[in-house]
Design a protein around this motif. Structure first.
Motif, PDB file in Angstrom:
ATOM      1  N   UNK A   1       0.872  -1.166   0.000  1.00  0.00           N
ATOM      2  CA  UNK A   1       0.000   0.000   0.000  1.00  0.00           C
ATOM      3  C   UNK A   1       0.912   1.219   0.000  1.00  0.00           C
ATOM      4  N   UNK A   2       1.097   1.892  -1.137  1.00  0.00           N
ATOM      5  CA  UNK A   2       2.107   2.947  -1.235  1.00  0.00           C
ATOM      6  C   UNK A   2       1.850   4.145  -0.334  1.00  0.00           C
ATOM      7  N   UNK A   3       0.633   4.300   0.169  1.00  0.00           N
ATOM      8  CA  UNK A   3       0.318   5.452   1.003  1.00  0.00           C
ATOM      9  C   UNK A   3       0.263   5.117   2.487  1.00  0.00           C
ATOM     10  N   UNK A   4       0.586   3.885   2.869  1.00  0.00           N
ATOM     11  CA  UNK A   4       0.549   3.504   4.282  1.00  0.00           C
ATOM     12  C   UNK A   4       1.944   3.648   4.885  1.00  0.00           C
ATOM     13  N   UNK A   5       2.109   3.127   6.098  1.00  0.00           N
ATOM     14  CA  UNK A   5       3.400   3.205   6.784  1.00  0.00           C
ATOM     15  C   UNK A   5       4.385   2.210   6.186  1.00  0.00           C
ATOM     16  N   UNK A   6       5.658   2.594   6.167  1.00  0.00           N
ATOM     17  CA  UNK A   6       6.741   1.727   5.720  1.00  0.00           C
ATOM     18  C   UNK A   6       7.875   1.804   6.722  1.00  0.00           C
TER      19      UNK A   6
ATOM     20  N   UNK B   1      33.564   0.998   3.257  1.00  0.00           N
ATOM     21  CA  UNK B   1      32.788   0.824   2.032  1.00  0.00           C
ATOM     22  C   UNK B   1      31.649   1.806   1.956  1.00  0.00           C
ATOM     23  N   UNK B   2      30.422   1.259   1.937  1.00  0.00           N
ATOM     24  CA  UNK B   2      29.230   2.067   1.734  1.00  0.00           C
ATOM     25  C   UNK B   2      28.161   1.678   2.756  1.00  0.00           C
ATOM     26  N   UNK B   3      27.106   2.474   2.762  1.00  0.00           N
ATOM     27  CA  UNK B   3      25.965   2.201   3.629  1.00  0.00           C
ATOM     28  C   UNK B   3      24.724   2.141   2.754  1.00  0.00           C
ATOM     29  N   UNK B   4      24.041   1.003   2.799  1.00  0.00           N
ATOM     30  CA  UNK B   4      22.832   0.826   1.995  1.00  0.00           C
ATOM     31  C   UNK B   4      21.586   0.991   2.842  1.00  0.00           C
ATOM     32  N   UNK B   5      20.639   1.770   2.353  1.00  0.00           N
ATOM     33  CA  UNK B   5      19.376   2.031   3.062  1.00  0.00           C
ATOM     34  C   UNK B   5      18.216   1.563   2.202  1.00  0.00           C
ATOM     35  N   UNK B   6      17.234   0.947   2.830  1.00  0.00           N
ATOM     36  CA  UNK B   6      16.033   0.515   2.113  1.00  0.00           C
ATOM     37  C   UNK B   6      14.797   0.850   2.923  1.00  0.00           C
ATOM     38  N   UNK B   7      13.692   0.990   2.204  1.00  0.00           N
ATOM     39  CA  UNK B   7      12.372   1.077   2.824  1.00  0.00           C
ATOM     40  C   UNK B   7      11.555  -0.112   2.328  1.00  0.00           C
ATOM     41  N   UNK B   8      10.655  -0.603   3.164  1.00  0.00           N
ATOM     42  CA  UNK B   8       9.897  -1.805   2.815  1.00  0.00           C
ATOM     43  C   UNK B   8       8.518  -1.746   3.428  1.00  0.00           C
ATOM     44  N   UNK B   9       7.605  -2.477   2.805  1.00  0.00           N
ATOM     45  CA  UNK B   9       6.267  -2.632   3.363  1.00  0.00           C
ATOM     46  C   UNK B   9       6.353  -3.558   4.578  1.00  0.00           C
TER      47      UNK B   9
ATOM     48  N   UNK C   1       3.709   7.100  -5.345  1.00  0.00           N
ATOM     49  CA  UNK C   1       3.320   7.812  -4.139  1.00  0.00           C
ATOM     50  C   UNK C   1       4.306   7.527  -3.017  1.00  0.00           C
ATOM     51  N   UNK C   2       4.596   8.555  -2.227  1.00  0.00           N
ATOM     52  CA  UNK C   2       5.454   8.389  -1.058  1.00  0.00           C
ATOM     53  C   UNK C   2       4.614   7.881   0.108  1.00  0.00           C
ATOM     54  N   UNK C   3       5.208   7.135   1.042  1.00  0.00           N
ATOM     55  CA  UNK C   3       4.437   6.632   2.190  1.00  0.00           C
ATOM     56  C   UNK C   3       4.037   7.761   3.124  1.00  0.00           C
ATOM     57  N   UNK C   4       3.011   7.527   3.898  1.00  0.00           N
ATOM     58  CA  UNK C   4       2.573   8.538   4.854  1.00  0.00           C
ATOM     59  C   UNK C   4       3.481   8.579   6.069  1.00  0.00           C
ATOM     60  N   UNK C   5       4.055   7.410   6.434  1.00  0.00           N
ATOM     61  CA  UNK C   5       4.880   7.307   7.641  1.00  0.00           C
ATOM     62  C   UNK C   5       6.090   6.433   7.335  1.00  0.00           C
ATOM     63  N   UNK C   6       7.242   6.839   7.845  1.00  0.00           N
ATOM     64  CA  UNK C   6       8.445   6.008   7.842  1.00  0.00           C
ATOM     65  C   UNK C   6       8.778   5.648   9.280  1.00  0.00           C
ATOM     66  N   UNK C   7       8.930   4.354   9.554  1.00  0.00           N
ATOM     67  CA  UNK C   7       9.204   3.879  10.914  1.00  0.00           C
ATOM     68  C   UNK C   7      10.651   3.407  10.972  1.00  0.00           C
ATOM     69  N   UNK C   8      11.438   4.003  11.862  1.00  0.00           N
ATOM     70  CA  UNK C   8      12.847   3.639  11.977  1.00  0.00           C
ATOM     71  C   UNK C   8      13.317   3.621  13.409  1.00  0.00           C
TER      72      UNK C   8
END
Length: 586
Positions: free
Chosen positions: A158-163, A312-320, A354-361
């Protein structure tokens, strides 16, 4: 090269016929991977990477599947091509028929360049990089968005929910160099470019330098490294030679040479303090944003904790949080803060939908400026509250009024902020307060710092302690399992040099993860199954007929009946690698 088109008419050379005697299991990974790739990444997805004229290209869908399987298995280009010919399962997953054009490992090299830049020509790639080429301009981003859109249509996202959002270490491909090797390598690279721009003048410059090893095949001069005086002498020689090379190259306008001169000046300045007499002394500590390799200049030192370091590097991801489908991938230097990826992943998702409404980290994403920028784009960042378990009053026990520029303590005392940066409590104001001890401590006074977006930070902290906030925070641990899946599919160890190429590897690993999720949801039957363009039922029917004909037409003198189509498949498999390894091009 012209676009590739697979014939719609199936033939006796299709891989399904070779697997008739021992078919792929219906619920196996191989079957699911083939079905979902036929549906989501057909050759038509890559049409804009090829022209309308020229020699027909190898199937870009097949090459992309090889790249995905290569990362999953951790194999080289040569090995995965051999697997394509010798392993019938890989042939099936890649839809590689017995009469298909031979594939060489260089085809994978060129295909990676097309996926990243949209071209294989170095001059065009250099022009793109000079004009500020970034991930959003890469054709691979379109492939990733198409796979993600399929997950949205299946109800996995759901692209508009929390991720959920988190980062992990990506270990660099290049070796880490010490200060001596960095300066020595920087001088050597500059001299090589200087020779191309100046010619004979470079040889004269080399004769004036104090060290002669720059033209030799050594990583750094051979000295007694246990001797302090020998190391100091080498450092002074390197600093002196670097100054000479910098002075000689300033008169040229060659862009590549000027870039190398800037790198050399930075390599000397980040590790060495140059004295007035021209000698050098190594700096104490590590300079922020320190370059650690000339082979991969974008690698950096990084930390996951005080004791866990990596390079090296730092990889970041967002997920449902429900399905685990990866919705955005970002790669940055290992020394950058985790929260620096918040805005890039939001922009990436907005560009693709669409961007998510909330990012949880976790608490790393509670930084003030990224949270403020995310809120400006309509995305709230929810993190664990900064609670104080010592019994004392924390900063968020004080109520900040941004309009009146005042701070109210738990006892009800109000203090005006000093220059909008802080407020002081103590002295006579708190003499009769019952909370004086736990609030002020032994010092008897307290200074509360006020940040630029203090009201936003306090609102976020209070929301995290509500019932709704706690429910959202319970979803955060899901991202750890998603990262583990991502790493297992090839995202841990960088295979290439440069941040953009490491991003390409990370996105391919994310696509592989998402294909897993989509295949598991779609299954091999039912209303959610994906259509398969390979017509396996027709091929299996033809295969059974041929097996029957081969069984009744067995030559005399043989024992167990063997289908002719199986023998034909084995013979074609045996000659495959010879043709592949002897054919170059793309």
């Amino acid at each position: 090269m012209s676009r590739h088109r697979k014939p719609e008419q199936r033939s006796f050379n299709d891989i399904e016929l070779g697997l008739t005697a021992l078919p792929i299991k219906p619920n196996s990974f191989e079957r699911k991977f083939r079905e979902v790739c036929d549906r989501l990444i057909p050759d038509s997805v890559f049409d804009k990477l090829y022209s309308d004229y020229g020699r027909p290209a190898r199937s870009p869908s097949m090459l992309t599947r090889l790249l995905l399987l290569q990362l999953r298995d951790g194999t080289s280009d040569e090995r995965i091509v051999e697997d394509l010919y010798y392993d019938m399962r890989v042939r099936h997953m890649c839809d590689f028929g017995f009469d298909a054009k031979p594939v060489h490992s260089t085809n994978l090299v060129y295909h990676r360049l097309r996926l990243l830049y949209g071209t294989i020509y170095r001059d065009k790639i250099a022009e793109l990089r000079a004009n500020g080429f970034s991930e959003k301009d890469s054709p691979l981003q379109d492939v990733f968005d198409a796979v993600k859109q399929a997950a949205v249509e299946l109800g996995l996202v759901d692209p508009e929910s929390a991720q959920v959002i988190d980062s992990t270490a990506i270990l660099g491909r290049a070796a880490v160099m010490d200060s001596y090797a960095l300066i020595f390598s920087g001088i050597r690279a500059t001299l090589k470019e200087y020779e191309g721009a100046c010619g004979y003048g470079a040889k004269e410059l080399v004769q004036k330098l104090k060290r002669r090893e720059y033209l030799e095949d050594v990583s750094k001069p051979k000295i007694d490294w246990e001797s302090d005086s020998a190391r100091a002498e080498l450092l002074n020689d390197l600093v002196s030679d670097a100054v000479s090379v910098l002075g000689a190259g300033l008169t040229f306008e060659d862009k590549e040479l000027q870039s190398l001169l800037e790198q050399l000046a930075m390599l000397v300045g980040q590790d060495v303090d140059v004295c007035e007499d021209g000698t050098g002394v190594l700096k104490m500590g590590v300079t922020p944003d320190r370059q650690i390799s000339t082979v991969d200049p974008e690698m950096r030192h990084g930390r996951k904790s005080k004791s866990r370091k990596f390079n090296g590097y730092k990889g970041t991801l967002t997920a449902d949080p429900t399905s685990g489908v990866i919705t955005a991938v970002h790669v940055m230097g290992a020394n950058e803060h985790d929260s620096a990826a918040v805005v890039p992943v939001i922009e990436q998702q907005k560009a693709g939908g669409e961007a998510p409404a909330v990012l949880i980290g976790d608490r790393a994403y509670a930084a003030e400026e990224p949270r403020h920028e995310a809120m400006k784009q309509g995305v709230a960042v929810v993190t664990k509250p900064n609670t104080n378990y010592s019994g004392a009053f924390g900063k968020f026990s004080f109520v900040y009024d941004q309009g009146a520029s005042t701070l109210t303590c738990p006892g009800g005392q109000v203090r005006s902020t000093i220059g909008k940066n802080s407020a002081q409590f103590g002295s006579k104001l708190c003499l009769g307060c019952p909370y004086r001890g736990p609030c002020l401590g032994k010092r008897g006074k307290r200074n509360i710092g006020i940040r630029e977006h203090e009201a936003l930070q306090q609102d976020a902290e209070r929301f995290a302690q509500t019932e709704k906030g706690k429910e959202l925070l319970l979803l955060r641990p899901v991202v750890e399992r998603v990262i583990a899946h991502w790493v297992r599919n090839g995202a841990r160890q960088a295979r290439y040099f440069g941040r953009l190429k490491v991003w390409l590897q990370s996105v391919l690993a994310a696509i592989m993860c998402n294909l897993h999720k989509i295949a598991n949801r779609a299954g091999t039957g039912g209303p959610n199954s994906l259509p398969n363009g390979s017509c396996p039922g027709v091929c299996r029917l033809i295969g059974r007929i041929l097996v029957f004909l081969g069984a009744i037409c067995v030559p005399y003198g043989t024992g167990r009946p063997t289908s002719r189509i199986t023998r034909y498949a084995e013979s074609r498999t045996a000659i495959g690698p010879k043709n592949a390894l002897c054919s170059g091009g793309s």
